[in-house]
Design an enzyme around this catalytic site. Sequence first.
Site, PDB file in Angstrom:
ATOM      1  N   ASP A 297       3.332  -1.014   1.605  1.00 41.88           N
ATOM      2  CA  ASP A 297       4.019  -0.010   2.432  1.00 41.88           C
ATOM      3  C   ASP A 297       3.630  -0.559   4.006  1.00 41.88           C
ATOM      4  O   ASP A 297       2.486  -0.778   4.301  1.00 41.88           O
ATOM      5  CB  ASP A 297       2.872   0.978   2.102  1.00 41.88           C
ATOM      6  CG  ASP A 297       3.185   2.294   2.716  1.00 41.88           C
ATOM      7  OD1 ASP A 297       3.789   2.321   3.793  1.00 41.88           O
ATOM      8  OD2 ASP A 297       2.726   3.352   2.546  1.00 41.88           O
ATOM      9  N   HIS A 298       4.839  -0.535   4.686  1.00 39.30           N
ATOM     10  CA  HIS A 298       4.637  -0.888   6.067  1.00 39.30           C
ATOM     11  C   HIS A 298       3.771  -0.031   6.970  1.00 39.30           C
ATOM     12  O   HIS A 298       3.357  -0.393   8.066  1.00 39.30           O
ATOM     13  CB  HIS A 298       5.915  -1.239   6.547  1.00 39.30           C
ATOM     14  CG  HIS A 298       6.229  -2.250   7.506  1.00 39.30           C
ATOM     15  ND1 HIS A 298       5.213  -2.614   8.355  1.00 39.30           N
ATOM     16  CD2 HIS A 298       7.195  -3.395   7.522  1.00 39.30           C
ATOM     17  CE1 HIS A 298       5.701  -4.075   9.154  1.00 39.30           C
ATOM     18  NE2 HIS A 298       6.759  -4.169   8.765  1.00 39.30           N
ATOM     19  N   ARG A 299       3.402   1.059   6.522  1.00 44.29           N
ATOM     20  CA  ARG A 299       2.808   2.171   7.452  1.00 44.29           C
ATOM     21  C   ARG A 299       1.306   1.487   7.440  1.00 44.29           C
ATOM     22  O   ARG A 299       0.501   1.950   8.304  1.00 44.29           O
ATOM     23  CB  ARG A 299       2.754   3.507   6.575  1.00 44.29           C
ATOM     24  CG  ARG A 299       4.278   4.041   6.650  1.00 44.29           C
ATOM     25  CD  ARG A 299       4.212   5.494   6.027  1.00 44.29           C
ATOM     26  NE  ARG A 299       3.846   5.134   4.492  1.00 44.29           N
ATOM     27  CZ  ARG A 299       3.955   6.161   3.805  1.00 44.29           C
ATOM     28  NH1 ARG A 299       3.957   7.469   3.897  1.00 44.29           N
ATOM     29  NH2 ARG A 299       3.581   6.145   2.508  1.00 44.29           N
TER      30      ARG A 299
END
Length: 479
Positions: A449-451
């Site tokens: 998850d790039h968050r």
Amino acid sequence: MSERTAVGTRDFLLPDLGEGLSEAEIVEWRVAVGDVVTVDQSVVEVETAKAVVDVPCPYPGRVVALHGAAGEVRPVGQPLITIAPLDGADAPDPHATYREEERAGSGNVLIGYGTGHGGPGRRRRRPRLAVAPEPAPTAPAAVPAGPAAPTGRAVPGASSTPTGSLAAADREPEPAPAGGPAAAPLVISPIVRRLAKEHGIDLASVRGTGPGGVIRRVDVEAARTAPAARLAAVPDAPDAHVGLAPTGDGDVVVPLTGIRKVIADKLSRSRREIPEVTIWVDVDATGLLETRAAINAASPDAPVSILALLARICLSGLRRYPQLNARVDTEGQRIVQSAGVHLGIAAQTDRGLVVPVLRDAQRLTTRELAAALAETTASARAGTLPPARLSGGTFTLNNYGVFGVDGSTPIINHPEAALLGVGRIVDKPWVVDGQLAVRKVTQLSLTFDHRVCDGGVAGGFLRHVADCVEQPALLVANV
């Protein structure tokens, strides 16, 4: 958990299943109308989106109604079975009944664990011999009065073996009388019955290859692929529950129900909410295989699997990069990093893809990891894991190499933040010290998850995992 109905009867409602589950599908009734049931007796087997479990009834008495047939989905809080008190000589001491109910509790518990006074563990059911369902009789058979034990007689679609009797699989089936009707098909596994129903296979047309003519899963598969396979649905199977329904144009309609619906909803939500990225690297796993062989040679009675070693490597990586052992709280607008690693293991089962969880896996030794993985995946495939064991993961390990593929871009198991995938290990040309050699090579992929992190953290984690696969001695510095 109950509602008082006419003339003193009670409706036992489908209990709260927990873990966000709001409905269950009836797999098999353990009792029939007219049967006498005791406190905490299992009355029905249901399938939730996460497990197949037994539901115990907290009330004693005589069954006067069953709400729902096999294959029907019942919502939580709706009537499941109606129980009437016993009359006259059949009625037990009312004070004893009250004490039984008091010990049993309200019944508002997680199904599969009883209602209070049972043992601490759930007993594994022994296989029981079942026959294919027959058309329902016009009226229920008369039940003689008296304090007889529950008969467990079958309803249409349910097993005809009395509850509590010896496993019929231990006995040889009796042949049909000469000139009489052919013997009913012999079925032990609920999975076999479900597969036959889903594929429209009439079990009466299937030749069983198991002991005593018992029909096995391979027999149903063979009948499904045979040119003369019968497409008629099993008698009494609800139309909406037939897994594969041919249409007029030859199309096949697969209803999204049960675990397939949950899988579809969860994966769709993951794709909608998580901005995922996948990175991968090829690694030389020769050293990992040699390390495993050395470990197992030293202690052959407690073998360690490749998956257990990969789990140990993942735990080492998550200790160094805890950003990946996290979830995004969208409502609170925050990232929550978990204090412990609750390791999910993707497992393919007859019911679909499930992800059983090893809680606080970082506390286990490598041998304990191996034992826990073997037990957990076996229980998941058997459908005996409770719902609590199938949720709450913080990181998932997915060995898709067992399907013979090299790589994948898997979907993250929402609400987790990352997933490590492992491809098959095969012989490939590899450069070692400037020389070409044949080595055991696999591909590792990390979907994240790039968050929760950027490429530096994700790349650092994957590189650490790859280095430990190629040089397992590096693990010693991190344990």
